[in-house]
Design an enzyme around this catalytic site. Structure first.
Site, PDB file in Angstrom:
ATOM      1  N   ILE A  12      66.096  24.915 -26.542  1.00  0.00           N
ATOM      2  CA  ILE A  12      66.102  26.330 -26.952  1.00  0.00           C
ATOM      3  C   ILE A  12      67.382  26.633 -27.741  1.00  0.00           C
ATOM      4  O   ILE A  12      67.359  27.302 -28.774  1.00  0.00           O
ATOM      5  CB  ILE A  12      65.994  27.262 -25.721  1.00  0.00           C
ATOM      6  CG1 ILE A  12      64.705  26.966 -24.937  1.00  0.00           C
ATOM      7  CG2 ILE A  12      66.030  28.729 -26.154  1.00  0.00           C
ATOM      8  CD1 ILE A  12      64.580  27.733 -23.613  1.00  0.00           C
ATOM      9  N   ASP A  31      78.598  22.053 -25.369  1.00  0.00           N
ATOM     10  CA  ASP A  31      77.511  21.297 -24.736  1.00  0.00           C
ATOM     11  C   ASP A  31      78.068  19.984 -24.210  1.00  0.00           C
ATOM     12  O   ASP A  31      78.887  19.348 -24.883  1.00  0.00           O
ATOM     13  CB  ASP A  31      76.399  21.031 -25.783  1.00  0.00           C
ATOM     14  CG  ASP A  31      75.049  20.741 -25.146  1.00  0.00           C
ATOM     15  OD1 ASP A  31      74.967  19.752 -24.387  1.00  0.00           O
ATOM     16  OD2 ASP A  31      74.097  21.490 -25.405  1.00  0.00           O
ATOM     17  N   ILE A  55      80.606  23.162 -19.069  1.00  0.00           N
ATOM     18  CA  ILE A  55      81.043  24.509 -18.669  1.00  0.00           C
ATOM     19  C   ILE A  55      81.698  24.477 -17.286  1.00  0.00           C
ATOM     20  O   ILE A  55      82.262  25.470 -16.849  1.00  0.00           O
ATOM     21  CB  ILE A  55      79.870  25.518 -18.655  1.00  0.00           C
ATOM     22  CG1 ILE A  55      78.707  25.005 -17.783  1.00  0.00           C
ATOM     23  CG2 ILE A  55      79.409  25.833 -20.068  1.00  0.00           C
ATOM     24  CD1 ILE A  55      77.672  26.064 -17.447  1.00  0.00           C
ATOM     25  N   SER A 118      65.600  33.426 -15.766  1.00  0.00           N
ATOM     26  CA  SER A 118      64.311  32.730 -15.670  1.00  0.00           C
ATOM     27  C   SER A 118      63.264  33.546 -14.927  1.00  0.00           C
ATOM     28  O   SER A 118      63.576  34.284 -13.979  1.00  0.00           O
ATOM     29  CB  SER A 118      64.524  31.406 -14.936  1.00  0.00           C
ATOM     30  OG  SER A 118      63.296  30.861 -14.532  1.00  0.00           O
ATOM     31  N   TYR A 142      66.718  26.449  -7.915  1.00  0.00           N
ATOM     32  CA  TYR A 142      66.881  26.810  -9.324  1.00  0.00           C
ATOM     33  C   TYR A 142      66.735  28.325  -9.516  1.00  0.00           C
ATOM     34  O   TYR A 142      67.553  28.971 -10.176  1.00  0.00           O
ATOM     35  CB  TYR A 142      65.831  26.077 -10.165  1.00  0.00           C
ATOM     36  CG  TYR A 142      65.792  26.499 -11.605  1.00  0.00           C
ATOM     37  CD1 TYR A 142      66.727  26.030 -12.509  1.00  0.00           C
ATOM     38  CD2 TYR A 142      64.817  27.382 -12.068  1.00  0.00           C
ATOM     39  CE1 TYR A 142      66.703  26.424 -13.840  1.00  0.00           C
ATOM     40  CE2 TYR A 142      64.777  27.776 -13.398  1.00  0.00           C
ATOM     41  CZ  TYR A 142      65.718  27.294 -14.276  1.00  0.00           C
ATOM     42  OH  TYR A 142      65.684  27.700 -15.589  1.00  0.00           O
ATOM     43  N   VAL A 186      55.141  21.188 -19.400  1.00  0.00           N
ATOM     44  CA  VAL A 186      53.790  20.622 -19.417  1.00  0.00           C
ATOM     45  C   VAL A 186      53.252  20.408 -20.834  1.00  0.00           C
ATOM     46  O   VAL A 186      52.566  19.429 -21.095  1.00  0.00           O
ATOM     47  CB  VAL A 186      52.829  21.493 -18.567  1.00  0.00           C
ATOM     48  CG1 VAL A 186      52.647  22.888 -19.149  1.00  0.00           C
ATOM     49  CG2 VAL A 186      51.489  20.815 -18.391  1.00  0.00           C
ATOM     50  N   ARG A 210      49.971  30.160 -17.129  1.00  0.00           N
ATOM     51  CA  ARG A 210      51.352  30.467 -17.476  1.00  0.00           C
ATOM     52  C   ARG A 210      51.379  31.354 -18.721  1.00  0.00           C
ATOM     53  O   ARG A 210      50.472  31.303 -19.553  1.00  0.00           O
ATOM     54  CB  ARG A 210      52.139  29.187 -17.787  1.00  0.00           C
ATOM     55  CG  ARG A 210      52.336  28.228 -16.603  1.00  0.00           C
ATOM     56  CD  ARG A 210      53.261  28.799 -15.550  1.00  0.00           C
ATOM     57  NE  ARG A 210      53.548  27.857 -14.475  1.00  0.00           N
ATOM     58  CZ  ARG A 210      52.820  27.733 -13.358  1.00  0.00           C
ATOM     59  NH1 ARG A 210      51.745  28.488 -13.186  1.00  0.00           N
ATOM     60  NH2 ARG A 210      53.178  26.882 -12.423  1.00  0.00           N
ATOM     61  N   ASP A 272      54.570  24.658  -6.680  1.00  0.00           N
ATOM     62  CA  ASP A 272      54.057  25.308  -7.887  1.00  0.00           C
ATOM     63  C   ASP A 272      53.606  26.732  -7.597  1.00  0.00           C
ATOM     64  O   ASP A 272      52.968  26.985  -6.569  1.00  0.00           O
ATOM     65  CB  ASP A 272      52.806  24.552  -8.364  1.00  0.00           C
ATOM     66  CG  ASP A 272      53.057  23.768  -9.635  1.00  0.00           C
ATOM     67  OD1 ASP A 272      54.225  23.599 -10.010  1.00  0.00           O
ATOM     68  OD2 ASP A 272      52.057  23.333 -10.230  1.00  0.00           O
TER      69      ASP A 272
HETATM   70  C1  UD2 Z   1      58.757  26.738 -15.688  1.00  0.00           C
HETATM   71  C2  UD2 Z   1      60.082  26.313 -16.255  1.00  0.00           C
HETATM   72  C3  UD2 Z   1      61.176  26.461 -15.249  1.00  0.00           C
HETATM   73  C4  UD2 Z   1      61.171  27.842 -14.617  1.00  0.00           C
HETATM   74  C5  UD2 Z   1      59.751  28.154 -14.105  1.00  0.00           C
HETATM   75  C6  UD2 Z   1      59.634  29.577 -13.616  1.00  0.00           C
HETATM   76  C7  UD2 Z   1      59.700  24.570 -17.899  1.00  0.00           C
HETATM   77  C8  UD2 Z   1      59.763  23.102 -18.179  1.00  0.00           C
HETATM   78  N1  UD2 Z   1      60.014  24.928 -16.656  1.00  0.00           N
HETATM   79  O1  UD2 Z   1      58.357  25.877 -14.635  1.00  0.00           O
HETATM   80  O2  UD2 Z   1      62.434  26.236 -15.885  1.00  0.00           O
HETATM   81  O3  UD2 Z   1      61.643  28.789 -15.511  1.00  0.00           O
HETATM   82  O4  UD2 Z   1      58.808  28.030 -15.157  1.00  0.00           O
HETATM   83  O5  UD2 Z   1      58.496  29.697 -12.817  1.00  0.00           O
HETATM   84  O6  UD2 Z   1      59.432  25.387 -18.742  1.00  0.00           O
HETATM   85  N2  UD2 Z   1      51.922  20.309 -14.946  1.00  0.00           N
HETATM   86  C9  UD2 Z   1      50.838  19.458 -15.105  1.00  0.00           C
HETATM   87  N3  UD2 Z   1      51.048  18.254 -15.717  1.00  0.00           N
HETATM   88  C10 UD2 Z   1      52.273  17.853 -16.166  1.00  0.00           C
HETATM   89  C11 UD2 Z   1      53.384  18.745 -15.989  1.00  0.00           C
HETATM   90  C12 UD2 Z   1      53.160  19.961 -15.382  1.00  0.00           C
HETATM   91  O7  UD2 Z   1      49.715  19.760 -14.697  1.00  0.00           O
HETATM   92  O8  UD2 Z   1      52.393  16.757 -16.723  1.00  0.00           O
HETATM   93  C13 UD2 Z   1      51.668  21.623 -14.332  1.00  0.00           C
HETATM   94  C14 UD2 Z   1      52.636  22.004 -13.250  1.00  0.00           C
HETATM   95  O9  UD2 Z   1      52.249  21.490 -12.010  1.00  0.00           O
HETATM   96  C15 UD2 Z   1      52.555  23.529 -13.330  1.00  0.00           C
HETATM   97  C16 UD2 Z   1      52.324  23.812 -14.820  1.00  0.00           C
HETATM   98  O10 UD2 Z   1      51.832  22.598 -15.355  1.00  0.00           O
HETATM   99  O11 UD2 Z   1      51.484  24.019 -12.594  1.00  0.00           O
HETATM  100  C17 UD2 Z   1      53.581  24.204 -15.556  1.00  0.00           C
HETATM  101  O12 UD2 Z   1      54.588  23.256 -15.252  1.00  0.00           O
HETATM  102  P1  UD2 Z   1      56.002  23.198 -16.040  1.00  0.00           P
HETATM  103  O13 UD2 Z   1      56.813  22.135 -15.384  1.00  0.00           O
HETATM  104  O14 UD2 Z   1      55.780  23.098 -17.500  1.00  0.00           O
HETATM  105  O15 UD2 Z   1      56.643  24.632 -15.803  1.00  0.00           O
HETATM  106  P2  UD2 Z   1      56.848  25.504 -14.464  1.00  0.00           P
HETATM  107  O16 UD2 Z   1      55.954  26.695 -14.598  1.00  0.00           O
HETATM  108  O17 UD2 Z   1      56.770  24.683 -13.234  1.00  0.00           O
END
Ligand code: UD2
Length: 313
Positions: A12, A31, A55, A118, A142, A186, A210, A272
């Site tokens: 980002i 960084d 940082i 977040s 987190y 994902v 999402r 999740d």
């Molecule tokens: C996102 C943010 C995290 C935080 C969070 C807030 C990312 C990488 N992470 O986590 O920083 O802000 O939101 O709730 O943006 N999944 C699959 N297959 C894969 C990987 C993930 O099915 O190969 C699923 C995972 O189990 C979840 C969804 O996809 O249900 C989103 O996963 P994620 O890791 O992209 O993001 P999230 O929502 O856990």
């Protein structure tokens, strides 16, 4: 205008740096390159200084912040599952590091700090969409660190008059998101799986949803938060206001890429949340933020980037 972007070599951050330079700012990136990459900044053009350092060391922060007008603070350990396995490390960077950033900004008389918060602050609250006035209930270390960062910013506003704005980013995606970790976003996983001709792995039944937010929208909201007057101390959702399930996402990606996107379904991931969707009324009203790239268009641009970048290797 001199702007420091902590974490400016990250996914980002590098997009924010490019846009700041495009608008004529001079930019300092602080960084430690633990997850940031130099190549993320290879197309950045303009007055850019790169300060290599964490940082977590106050001297790095002091040196980088000298003469800065604004700080955009993105440097963090960003993975939810990793924070569950190592909460102390996430706390050290995200809370102690953020405290260093706030102290450094106060001492350097920085006009404003914009903090990358977040959507994880909301945790498991079932109500959709998420509104900033809802009670925060983080369910991961987190999420705690990101919520504490918001509160610390507000307290520095009260105690020292440091202007601060926090942005709760919702599932950001786009070019340069690193697909290489098991905890990567994902969409970066889905795109690279299709390129490799492997089935994308879906944790659970794929009906979780999402508010996937294309990175250009996040850049726009962040720069508005850095510039708009009269908003210090506020927390804003930065999403699109829509949500898509993983199954819908794969269908779209299959259409865009022209490749078979048949998923391999595996057990749901521990911790999740089921659904996430932002109410962006406050950001619309106070920042004039309107997402300009919708999900499908963002997905198309993202696919094109992965296809051109990863096809070569
Ligand atoms: C996102 C943010 C995290 C935080 C969070 C807030 C990312 C990488 N992470 O986590 O920083 O802000 O939101 O709730 O943006 N999944 C699959 N297959 C894969 C990987 C993930 O099915 O190969 C699923 C995972 O189990 C979840 C969804 O996809 O249900 C989103 O996963 P994620 O890791 O992209 O993001 P999230 O929502 O856990």
């Amino acid at each position: 205008m001199r702007v420091v972007v902590t974490g400016g070599a990250g996914f980002i951050g590098s997009h924010i740096v490019e846009e700041l330079l495009r608008r004529g700012a001079s930019v300092v990136v602080l960084d430690d390159f633990s997850s940031g990459k130099e190549e993320n900044l290879s197309s950045a053009r303009g007055p850019l200084e790169i300060a290599r350092g964490s940082i977590c060391e106050p001297e790095n922060v002091q040196a980088a912040f000298r003469g800065a007008d604004r700080v955009i603070h993105l440097a963090a350990r960003t993975s939810v599952p990793r924070s569950v396995s190592d909460p102390v490390e996430t706390n050290r960077v995200n809370i102690d590091g953020t405290l260093n950033v706030l102290v450094g900004a106060r001492d350097a008389k920085v006009k404003r700090v914009v903090f990358a918060a977040s959507s994880s602050a909301y945790g498991e609250t079932p109500t959709l969409p998420k509104v900033e006035s809802m009670e925060a209930q983080p369910i991961s270390p987190y999420g705690v660190t990101k919520l504490v960062g918001e509160i610390y910013g507000q307290v520095f506003g009260r105690c020292y008059g440091l202007e601060n704005v926090s942005l709760r980013y919702f599932n950001v995606f786009g070019p340069r998101q690193d697909p290489s970790s098991p905890y990567s976003g994902v969409l970066s996983k889905f795109a690279t799986a299709l390129l490799e001709g492997k089935p994308p792995v879906v944790f659970g039944d794929g009906e979780q949803s999402r508010d996937f937010t294309y990175v250009a929208n996040v850049v726009d909201a962040t720069l508005r938060a850095a510039e708009t007057s009269g908003i210090s101390g506020l927390v804003f959702n930065v999403g699109t206001g829509a949500r898509f399930t993983l199954n819908q996402t794969l269908e779209l990606l299959g259409k865009i890429s022209g490749r078979a996107a048949r998923a391999k379904y595996e057990a749901a991931r521990f911790g999740d949340i089921l659904h996430s969707q932002a109410d962006i009324s406050l950001a619309k009203q106070k920042l004039g933020y309107i997402p300009s790239v919708d999900f499908e268009e963002g997905l198309r641009r993202t696919w094109e980037w992965y296809a051109s970048t990863y096809a070569k290797v």
